[in-house]
Scaffold this active site. Structure first.
Site, PDB file in Angstrom:
ATOM      1  N   SER A 101       0.842  -1.193   0.000  1.00  0.00           N
ATOM      2  CA  SER A 101       0.000   0.000   0.000  1.00  0.00           C
ATOM      3  C   SER A 101       0.878   1.244   0.000  1.00  0.00           C
ATOM      4  O   SER A 101       2.104   1.165   0.047  1.00  0.00           O
ATOM      5  CB  SER A 101      -0.912  -0.006   1.225  1.00  0.00           C
ATOM      6  OG  SER A 101      -0.138   0.248   2.376  1.00  0.00           O
ATOM      7  N   LYS A 102       0.207   2.376  -0.059  1.00  0.00           N
ATOM      8  CA  LYS A 102       0.871   3.677  -0.186  1.00  0.00           C
ATOM      9  C   LYS A 102       2.012   3.879   0.809  1.00  0.00           C
ATOM     10  O   LYS A 102       3.016   4.501   0.477  1.00  0.00           O
ATOM     11  CB  LYS A 102      -0.149   4.795   0.040  1.00  0.00           C
ATOM     12  CG  LYS A 102      -0.985   5.104  -1.173  1.00  0.00           C
ATOM     13  CD  LYS A 102      -1.027   6.630  -1.385  1.00  0.00           C
ATOM     14  CE  LYS A 102      -1.729   7.006  -2.668  1.00  0.00           C
ATOM     15  NZ  LYS A 102      -1.035   6.484  -3.843  1.00  0.00           N
ATOM     16  N   ARG A 103       1.825   3.345   2.017  1.00  0.00           N
ATOM     17  CA  ARG A 103       2.877   3.629   3.005  1.00  0.00           C
ATOM     18  C   ARG A 103       4.191   2.921   2.664  1.00  0.00           C
ATOM     19  O   ARG A 103       5.225   3.200   3.253  1.00  0.00           O
ATOM     20  CB  ARG A 103       2.398   3.310   4.426  1.00  0.00           C
ATOM     21  CG  ARG A 103       2.357   1.868   4.770  1.00  0.00           C
ATOM     22  CD  ARG A 103       1.669   1.623   6.102  1.00  0.00           C
ATOM     23  NE  ARG A 103       1.220   0.258   6.161  1.00  0.00           N
ATOM     24  CZ  ARG A 103       1.983  -0.744   6.592  1.00  0.00           C
ATOM     25  NH1 ARG A 103       3.203  -0.509   7.027  1.00  0.00           N
ATOM     26  NH2 ARG A 103       1.515  -1.975   6.601  1.00  0.00           N
TER      27      ARG A 103
END
Ligand code: GLU
Length: 476
Positions: free
Chosen positions: A247-249
């Site tokens: 994911s984005k993180r």
């Protein structure tokens, strides 16, 4: 293969194209191309509230950028509502589906009650036996009407998956599920199953996260009277190094982000192709055509694939290094113009690119590294931590003075500006002195090779930067 395979990529346009979806598209594309089959692009946008045209367009431009072409489509499910309505009407008429009228609160209460009895949540089929004349009255009373497919109460649902083998669950764990929402739109299960039949799809390659929905899709297929078996292959998900869902993180996840960060499409697609699949000979650098020639489902791994940003950087670097200077400049120019403006010195750019190429990872990092060449002396700044390194260097005054003296008179070639003889004379190890010199010239204590950089900067500006550093030290 007995017949020409037909595969589809069926994204829901609810966001930008995630690399996990791209890999699903890629494996389907590779399989279709390997067997000279067809690859269809179908946009699953029946959930009109969550779908957006700009995402449908973004998916297509990302796929084009990566070189994943399609033979048919894009076919938008939102243009096919009449077909779904007709199928639902037939299922209702045949008694294979029924309308139910519970409000959301009633459904929640039913689930609570089931949970209290230690049963899995789900619709228990209360409306199955409503007499045929009742629905009209209930609907007229303003209650929301959904259509549910009747699922078997006994036995098991089993299908064969090309990667996972036989997958099987108790039918009793699959409640009668909604195929038409209260707003009249068909659900994913109905539209997906109908379209795969209607489009003559032979193989569905998709992410493992969808495997639970397959039983319901197969139930719809059966109810719709599908004649052929659809061959499923569920590919393991892509995880991050900490084994969480990517994911984005963890950094970039969409194709657009990778593009905007300076990855080359041929490197990204090569990387994704080898994430969960490998050719028999273990090669790592492969074009799309080479992957298509070798692709088979037998060599798809069974465990989750870990996204390794460093490996992608390495592979992107390999592709950047393989470019001719002309092609490299062509690829890098838009990034350089965005960073330094349209009037940038093209000769400096092309020379700096050749210098940066040897240790390149992404186009953006290559361009960021060369900012000191395109900044005027007024704009040029030394990063605070690099200034500290410079100021803390032992005998830094002598280093700067010696370097300056040399640069004022030396021959202006890459060999001529070599400062190692100066450091030798001062009996200072290059390793100790170099970070300070890098900081003074490039604004960072490491970066593009120093002597090439000074050479590109020119005598006047290189000397001005050494003088500025010397003066700043003296004043502070
Ligand atoms: N539309 C589904 C999704 O985007 C994919 C359906 C499928 O591949 O069968 O998750």
């Amino acid at each position: 293969m007995p017949e020409t395979p037909r595969l589809r990529f069926a994204p829901s346009p609810t966001g930008t194209l995630h690399v996990g979806s791209v890999r699903t598209a890629l494996f389907s594309w590779l399989f279709a191309r390997h067997h000279s089959g067809a690859f269809v692009l179908r946009i699953e946008d029946t959930d009109v509230a969550r779908s957006r045209t700009e995402w449908t367009e973004g998916i297509q431009s990302s796929m084009r950028w990566l070189g994943l072409d399609w033979d048919e489509g894009p076919i938008l499910q939102s243009t096919r509502f009449a077909l779904y309505d007709e199928a639902i009407a037939k299922l209702l008429a045949d008694g294979l589906a029924y309308e139910s009228f519970e409000t959301p609160e009633e459904l929640a209460a039913m689930n609570d009650e089931r949970r209290a009895r230690k049963l899995p949540p789900g619709y228990a089929g209360r409306a199955r036996d409503i007499p045929p004349e009742a629905p009209a009255a209930l609907g007229a009373a303003g209650r929301p009407a959904v259509v549910r497919l009747r699922t078997p109460d006994d036995g098991r649902s089993t299908f064969h998956d090309e990667i996972r083998g036989d997958v099987s669950v108790e039918w009793s764990s699959i409640a009668d599920f909604v195929i038409r929402r209260a707003d009249g739109t068909p659900t994913f299960f109905l539209a997906n199953a109908l379209d795969d039949i209607d489009m003559g799809i032979t193989h569905a390659i998709r992410g493992e996260d969808l495997i639970d929905s397959t039983h319901r899709i197969l139930a719809v297929r059966r109810a719709l009277g599908a004649e052929r078996q659809l061959i499923y292959a569920h590919i393991p998900l892509i995880l991050s190094a900490d084994r969480a869902k990517l994911s984005k993180r963890h950094g970039a996840v969409s194709v657009e982000e990778f593009r905007d960060q300076g990855y080359l499409p041929e490197a990204l697609i090569n990387y994704l192709g080898l994430l969960g699949w490998a050719p028999a000979d273990g090669r790592e650098v492969m074009t799309l055509a080479e992957m298509a020639a070798e692709f088979d489902l037998d060599h798809v791994t069974h465990s989750a694939a870990i996204f390794d940003h460093q490996k992608l950087d390495w592979l992107n670097g390999e592709y950047l290094r393989a470019l001719t200077p002309e092609h490299l400049e062509e690829r890098a120019l838009p990034v350089a113009v965005a960073a330094f403006g349209p009037d940038l010195d093209r000769d400096v750019l092309s020379s700096a690119l050749v210098v940066a190429q040897a240790r390149a990872t992404t186009l953006n990092r290559m361009i960021e590294q060369m900012d000191f060449l395109f900044e005027s002396e007024a704009e040029f700044e030394i990063a605070p931590e690099s200034w500290e390194k410079l100021a803390g260097t032992e005998r830094v005054d002598e280093i700067l003075a010696g370097a300056l003296q040399h640069l004022i008179t030396c021959e202006w070639t890459v060999e001529g500006v070599d400062l190692r003889p100066v450091l030798n004379r001062l009996e200072i190890k290059p390793k100790k002195a170099m970070p300070a010199l890098y900081a003074a010239i490039e604004g960072r204590h490491a970066g593009l090779p120093l002597f090439d950089s000074m050479h590109l900067l020119g005598r006047e500006r290189a000397c001005a930067r050494l003088i500025a550093a010397r003066d700043r030290l003296a004043s502070g």
